[in-house]
Design an enzyme around this catalytic site. Structure first.
Site: not given
Length: 304
Positions: A129, A191-192, A243
């Site tokens: 974030c 995460n992406t 993933g």
């Protein structure tokens, strides 16, 4: 029969399969299609201090072997979640993980404190974030900032703390160490990966936000490598790998690379029962090779 139970920071999971945050909502929709009690756990959609509408559409774009998303952490806010959704899902018979996010450290602290006295089993700190107080740099891309937010959440948390690492860094093991130094109990990754799609005819980006996060089978080789690098760093923390996991053997590969458990995300967007089926396939694989405990797979990569 292989013992499929795994222990993550003192919390026992029936099996290593957890649904990934952001792809499974707050789980109640999926209860119409699959038996949630067969899952090792569910990671709930990210919760923030204030309600978020997320980004404007288009927010989802299919790519070769994957999906780009730019949803923007849409959620009702933690207070509304506790007033409504939590009352409907709190009895689901599996481990529940709250994913917490924010625009500043104070936001993370607020969400953690509001969830402390619930039946949530673990917190997953989403550090991908932008930190609005520090020029918009993601919490998870700066070691000092990452360590700082983990330290502050750890001070108030009554739950074991998972830190979800972003792959959009140069050295993932350094970020893992920063999280560990801050007091993380568990590491989850990846995460992406930031990507984009372009419409060649209009010469415009497909996503309204221009860029988004890439997930799905396309990211699996990168995710495996990063899980392996974090495992080799010998930080002494459980690892939850994710993933592009689409099959039971995919899950096994992540465990062999060093993961203690895995999260299934994009697969559930195609098949609502994917996580349960992957768990069944993993159990079949373990039985076939004669494993006594599924945990015996973790870190068993043979590179000689």
């Amino acid at each position: 029969m292989t013992d499929m139970r795994v222990n993550i920071a003192g919390v026992e999971l029936k099996n290593p399969i957890v649904t990934a945050s952001g792809t499974f909502g707050f789980a109640e929709e999926y209860a119409l299609y699959t038996d949630l009690s067969r899952l090792g756990g569910i990671a709930l959609k990210a919760l923030t201090r204030e309600p978020r509408l997320g980004n404007p559409p288009v927010r989802i774009a299919e790519t070769a072997s994957g999906v780009l998303n730019s949803v923007g952490l849409q959620n009702p806010g933690v207070d509304e979640f506790l007033r409504t959704t939590w009352l409907r899902i709190k009895e689901i018979d599996t481990v529940k993980i709250a994913n917490i996010a924010g625009a500043c450290v104070e936001d993370y602290i607020y969400v953690a404190e509001r969830l402390n006295d619930t039946g949530i089993d673990l917190f997953e700190v989403n550090v991908s974030c932008p930190n609005v107080k520090h020029g918009g740099v993601n919490f998870g891309t700066d070691e000092k900032t990452l360590r700082g937010v983990v330290e502050e959440v750890k001070k108030v948390s009554k739950k074991p703390l998972i830190v979800k690492l972003t792959p959009n860094v140069t050295h993932i093991a350094d970020m893992a160490k920063a999280a560990a130094d801050g007091g993380a109990d568990v590491l989850s990754l990846i995460n992406t990966i930031t990507g984009m799609a372009i419409n060649a005819v209009t010469r415009k980006p497909v996503l309204a936000n221009v860029t988004g996060g890439l997930s799905g089978p396309a990211v699996k080789p990168v995710a495996l490598r990063m899980v392996w690098e974090v495992y080799r760093a010998n930080l002494g923390l459980p690892i939850i790998g994710m993933g592009g996991i689409m099959t039971g053997e995919d899950a096994a590969e992540f465990m062999i690379a060093g993961a203690d458990a895995v999260m299934v995300g994009t697969a559930t967007m195609r098949n609502p029962s994917a996580a349960k089926e992957i768990g069944f396939e993993l159990e079949q694989f373990a039985d076939k090779i004669g494993l006594e405990r599924i945990g015996d797979l973790t870190g068993s990569l043979n590179i000689e």
